[in-house]
Design a protein around this motif. Structure first.
Motif, short mmCIF file in Angstrom:
data_model
loop_
_atom_site.label_atom_id
_atom_site.label_comp_id
_atom_site.label_asym_id
_atom_site.label_seq_id
_atom_site.Cartn_x
_atom_site.Cartn_y
_atom_site.Cartn_z
N MET A 1 0.83 -1.19 0.00
CA MET A 1 0.00 0.00 0.00
C MET A 1 0.87 1.25 0.00
N GLN A 2 1.92 1.25 0.82
CA GLN A 2 2.82 2.41 0.90
C GLN A 2 3.50 2.66 -0.44
N GLU A 3 3.89 1.59 -1.13
CA GLU A 3 4.54 1.74 -2.44
C GLU A 3 3.59 2.39 -3.45
N LEU A 4 2.34 1.99 -3.40
CA LEU A 4 1.34 2.56 -4.30
C LEU A 4 1.13 4.04 -4.02
N LEU A 5 1.08 4.41 -2.75
CA LEU A 5 0.93 5.82 -2.39
C LEU A 5 2.14 6.63 -2.86
N GLN A 6 3.33 6.07 -2.70
CA GLN A 6 4.54 6.76 -3.15
C GLN A 6 4.52 6.94 -4.67
N LYS A 7 4.04 5.92 -5.38
CA LYS A 7 3.95 6.01 -6.84
C LYS A 7 3.03 7.16 -7.26
N TYR A 8 1.86 7.25 -6.62
CA TYR A 8 0.91 8.31 -6.97
C TYR A 8 1.42 9.68 -6.53
N LEU A 9 2.07 9.74 -5.38
CA LEU A 9 2.62 11.00 -4.92
C LEU A 9 3.66 11.53 -5.90
N LYS A 10 4.50 10.64 -6.40
CA LYS A 10 5.51 11.03 -7.39
C LYS A 10 4.84 11.52 -8.68
N ALA A 11 3.79 10.83 -9.10
CA ALA A 11 3.08 11.23 -10.32
C ALA A 11 2.40 12.59 -10.13
N PHE A 12 1.82 12.82 -8.96
CA PHE A 12 1.14 14.10 -8.70
C PHE A 12 2.13 15.26 -8.66
N LYS A 13 3.32 15.00 -8.15
CA LYS A 13 4.34 16.04 -8.11
C LYS A 13 4.79 16.44 -9.51
N LYS A 14 4.71 15.50 -10.46
CA LYS A 14 5.12 15.78 -11.83
C LYS A 14 3.98 16.33 -12.69
N LEU A 15 2.81 16.50 -12.10
CA LEU A 15 1.65 16.99 -12.82
C LEU A 15 1.94 18.37 -13.39
N ARG A 16 1.78 18.51 -14.68
CA ARG A 16 2.08 19.78 -15.33
C ARG A 16 0.88 20.71 -15.23
#
Length: 84
Positions: A1-16
């Protein structure tokens, strides 16, 4: 679960977001509104449809962001003026 949250957090930070005309927070606000539809049980599907509930959530958050931004700018202007 933590890995999935980290994946989405990284994607949200790259949101243009569009910065051509200042900061336009439409994408992050829409994303938050969509997530809220799932959290509130408004949407239980894998597909996202434009519904009146989604539009209302988006508009409320967008209006609040503009209100907050304008209030913040006023406070920062007053602070910088007082420091002179």
């Amino acid at each position: 679960m933590q890995e999935l949250l980290q994946k989405y957090l990284k994607a949200f930070k790259k949101l243009r977001i569009d910065r051509a005309h200042g900061v336009a927070p439409h994408k992050p606000i829409l994303l938050i509104s969509v997530l809220q539809t799932f959290q509130n049980g408004i949407n239980n599907n894998q597909r996202i449809y434009i519904t009146p509930e989604l539009v209302a959530l988006f508009q409320i958050k967008l209006e609040f962001s503009w209100y907050f931004k304008s209030r913040l700018q006023i406070c920062l202007t007053l602070l910088s003026f007082n420091q002179r």
